[in-house]
Write an enzyme that holds these catalytic residues in place. Structure first.
Site, PDB file in Angstrom:
ATOM      1  CE1 TYR A 144     -13.063 -42.547  35.897  1.00  0.00           C
ATOM      2  CE2 TYR A 144     -13.964 -44.312  34.342  1.00  0.00           C
ATOM      3  CZ  TYR A 144     -12.785 -43.613  35.021  1.00  0.00           C
ATOM      4  OH  TYR A 144     -11.605 -43.850  34.389  1.00  0.00           O
ATOM      5  CG  ASP A 239     -15.868 -43.471  43.944  1.00  0.00           C
ATOM      6  OD1 ASP A 239     -16.022 -43.645  42.730  1.00  0.00           O
ATOM      7  OD2 ASP A 239     -14.892 -42.745  44.340  1.00  0.00           O
ATOM      8  CE  LYS A 267     -11.072 -37.480  40.932  1.00  0.00           C
ATOM      9  NZ  LYS A 267     -10.501 -37.235  39.548  1.00  0.00           N
TER      10      LYS A 267
HETATM   11  P1  KE4 Z   1      -8.425 -42.705  38.981  1.00  0.00           P
HETATM   12  O1  KE4 Z   1      -7.900 -44.019  39.058  1.00  0.00           O
HETATM   13  O2  KE4 Z   1      -8.535 -41.769  37.845  1.00  0.00           O
HETATM   14  O3  KE4 Z   1      -7.045 -42.093  40.173  1.00  0.00           O
HETATM   15  O4  KE4 Z   1      -9.851 -42.498  39.879  1.00  0.00           O
HETATM   16  C1  KE4 Z   1     -10.837 -43.067  39.313  1.00  0.00           C
HETATM   17  C2  KE4 Z   1     -12.162 -42.333  39.913  1.00  0.00           C
HETATM   18  C3  KE4 Z   1     -12.747 -42.939  40.539  1.00  0.00           C
HETATM   19  N1  KE4 Z   1     -14.016 -42.429  41.272  1.00  0.00           N
HETATM   20  C4  KE4 Z   1     -14.410 -41.309  41.001  1.00  0.00           C
HETATM   21  C5  KE4 Z   1     -15.691 -40.471  41.505  1.00  0.00           C
HETATM   22  C6  KE4 Z   1     -13.712 -40.479  39.987  1.00  0.00           C
HETATM   23  O5  KE4 Z   1     -14.080 -39.169  39.586  1.00  0.00           O
HETATM   24  C7  KE4 Z   1     -12.567 -41.071  39.488  1.00  0.00           C
HETATM   25  C8  KE4 Z   1     -11.810 -40.292  38.262  1.00  0.00           C
HETATM   26  N2  KE4 Z   1     -12.310 -39.076  38.033  1.00  0.00           N
HETATM   27  C9  KE4 Z   1     -11.707 -38.930  36.505  1.00  0.00           C
HETATM   28  C10 KE4 Z   1     -12.626 -37.261  36.209  1.00  0.00           C
HETATM   29  N3  KE4 Z   1     -14.001 -37.582  36.266  1.00  0.00           N
HETATM   30  C11 KE4 Z   1     -10.470 -38.803  36.369  1.00  0.00           C
HETATM   31  C12 KE4 Z   1     -10.149 -37.904  34.995  1.00  0.00           C
HETATM   32  C13 KE4 Z   1      -9.507 -39.059  34.015  1.00  0.00           C
HETATM   33  O6  KE4 Z   1      -9.975 -40.054  33.964  1.00  0.00           O
HETATM   34  O7  KE4 Z   1      -8.505 -38.609  33.687  1.00  0.00           O
END
Ligand code: KE4
Length: 428
Positions: A144, A239, A267
């Site tokens: 993701y 990523d 994060k």
């Molecule tokens: P954000 O746009 O949510 O800040 O980041 C996206 C993203 C990109 N790359 C990785 C490896 C990630 O894990 C994420 C976002 N992680 C999720 C939890 N697995 C965020 C939680 C959510 O979607 O509310």
């Protein structure tokens, strides 16, 4: 546990926010039940609106690596806010955090700050396409990279939880340029590269997958990927939104000693405020506007409050690098303790762990990609999740997530967690 107030708040929220949440995975759709509304948090603990105290293993999905309301971060934000919250003009603190990040992370000369991990990964792919003048990208099923159209092709995390491999609204025109590979399967990637020779701009990967549970690279997968990209003029994008500033000071690049061409962050780098970033060497980053032709922008990019939180966070990590060793030791302790009680309760499981990322899969055999992760017994996971929650331990409300260990966890907290796993899985 009583969740009367959370239920009331959720009913109110659902009237004015789709699904009552601002990010789908929070809605507990993957595990059922009503989401918990948090009132406040400190250290390793959340305090919900019903007065329950919960031991937190999500930590805002990674950022709270030093625990909630970490004093230096809070103080930095409060002091900064008194001087104004946003200017849309350059500020010194942006340079300070950029200099520190560049000094901590291998193979980068410049970094651009944005407001989320999605924005970081989306911009990195655009930069790779602009720099290589090629359109196609390879991503991995179960990984993701945020909700940008090019990534919502059998994505991990929330999308996997809902079982929506291709999100409505993503056009075929976009989807055709995203090729899906199987994590840890270099032959599969080689075939895609061969079948699309000369058309692939980049491979984007979570160097340790965290959105199909925690899945480490195996059998020199990352090394082989690096070689394949070098041989085919393809940029390798790590990523590191999850792994950055968590697995080591220099993230997965340092841990595995593998050079990525572009690295994405989120994060931890924001200390709990909205920050994403992407970074590379001078040649690639100078392709970005206003220096180069690849456009990318943001009203609140480099926001002083967010920069203050992020700078305080990564300064702490930079000055106390033994934190990473402590985090790993705590995670190993938890891993061993949980394994012991699950074995004692004759549970079929697999635990994956890298550094302070860990996940429990109610699956038989190795979990090495999305397919093997999806074979986990989701009904058991749901019972496990609610059992743990009822005992005051809050883990991710989805089998396709990772537990995030925080330095605020004490060994007493870890022992309580292990005892709770034992109690909850006695009759699982
Ligand atoms: P954000 O746009 O949510 O800040 O980041 C996206 C993203 C990109 N790359 C990785 C490896 C990630 O894990 C994420 C976002 N992680 C999720 C939890 N697995 C965020 C939680 C959510 O979607 O509310």
């Amino acid at each position: 546990m009583i969740y009367k107030r959370s239920s009331e708040l959720f009913a109110e929220a659902e009237k004015v926010i789709p699904g009552g949440v601002n990010s789908p995975v929070r809605a507990f759709k993957g595990v059922g039940g009503t989401p918990i509304f948090v009132k406040e948090a400190k250290g390793a603990y959340l305090y919900d609106e019903d007065g329950n105290r919960l031991l937190d293993y999500i930590n805002s999905w990674g950022p709270m690596i030093l625990g909630h309301a970490f004093e230096p971060v809070v103080n930095a934000v409060v002091e900064k806010a008194k001087k104004g919250t946003s200017f849309g003009m350059p500020t010194e603190i942006e340079t300070e955090i950029a200099q520190l990040a560049v000094s901590m992370v291998p193979n980068i000369d410049k970094i651009r700050f944005v407001n989320s991990g999605t924005e970081a990964c989306m911009s990195a792919v655009r930069l790779a396409r602009g720099y290589t003048e090629k359109d196609k990208i390879i991503k991995f099923a179960g990984c993701y990279h945020g909700h940008s159209d090019s990534f919502l092709i059998q994505a991990g995390s929330g999308a996997s939880t809902f079982g929506i491999p291709n999100s409505p609204g993503v056009t075929q025109g976009t989807a055709k340029d995203t090729l899906l590979a199987r994590y840890n399967d270099i032959d599969n990637v080689k075939k895609l590269v061969k079948d699309n020779s000369g058309e692939i701009a980049c491979v984007i990967i979570e160097p340790v997958a965290g959105n199909m549970g925690c899945i480490p690279p195996v059998n020199n997968f990352l090394e082989n990927l690096r070689t394949l990209c070098d041989e085919n003029n393809i940029l390798l994008i790590f990523d590191e939104v999850m792994t950055g500033f968590r697995l080591a000071k220099g993230g997965a690049q340092e841990l595995f000693n593998i050079k990525a061409d572009i690295v994405c962050f989120g994060k931890v780098i924001g200390g709990g405020l909205p920050v994403g970033a992407f970074a590379a060497n001078n040649e690639i980053m100078n392709y970005l506007a206003p220096v180069g032709p690849v456009y990318q922008a943001g009203t609140l990019s480099g926001n002083p409050l967010a920069m203050a939180a992020g700078l305080a966070m990564i300064t702490e990590l930079n000055n106390n690098a033994d934190i990473f060793k402590r985090l790993e030791e705590k995670t190993v302790y938890l891993h061993k303790g949980i394994s012991k009680v699950l074995d004692g309760n004759n549970i079929v499981y697999t635990i994956n762990r890298v550094g302070s990322m860990i996940s429990v899969h109610f699956a038989e055999g190795a979990v090495v990609d999305f397919e093997t992760s999806a074979k986990g017994n989701n009904d058991k996971f749901k019972s496990f999740f609610h059992g743990m929650l009822n005992e005051g331990v809050y883990i991710a409300p989805s089998a396709f997530e990772t537990w995030f260990i925080t330095d605020a966890l004490s060994y007493e907290d870890l022992d309580f967690t292990i005892r709770t796993v034992d109690k909850v899985t006695k009759n699982l």
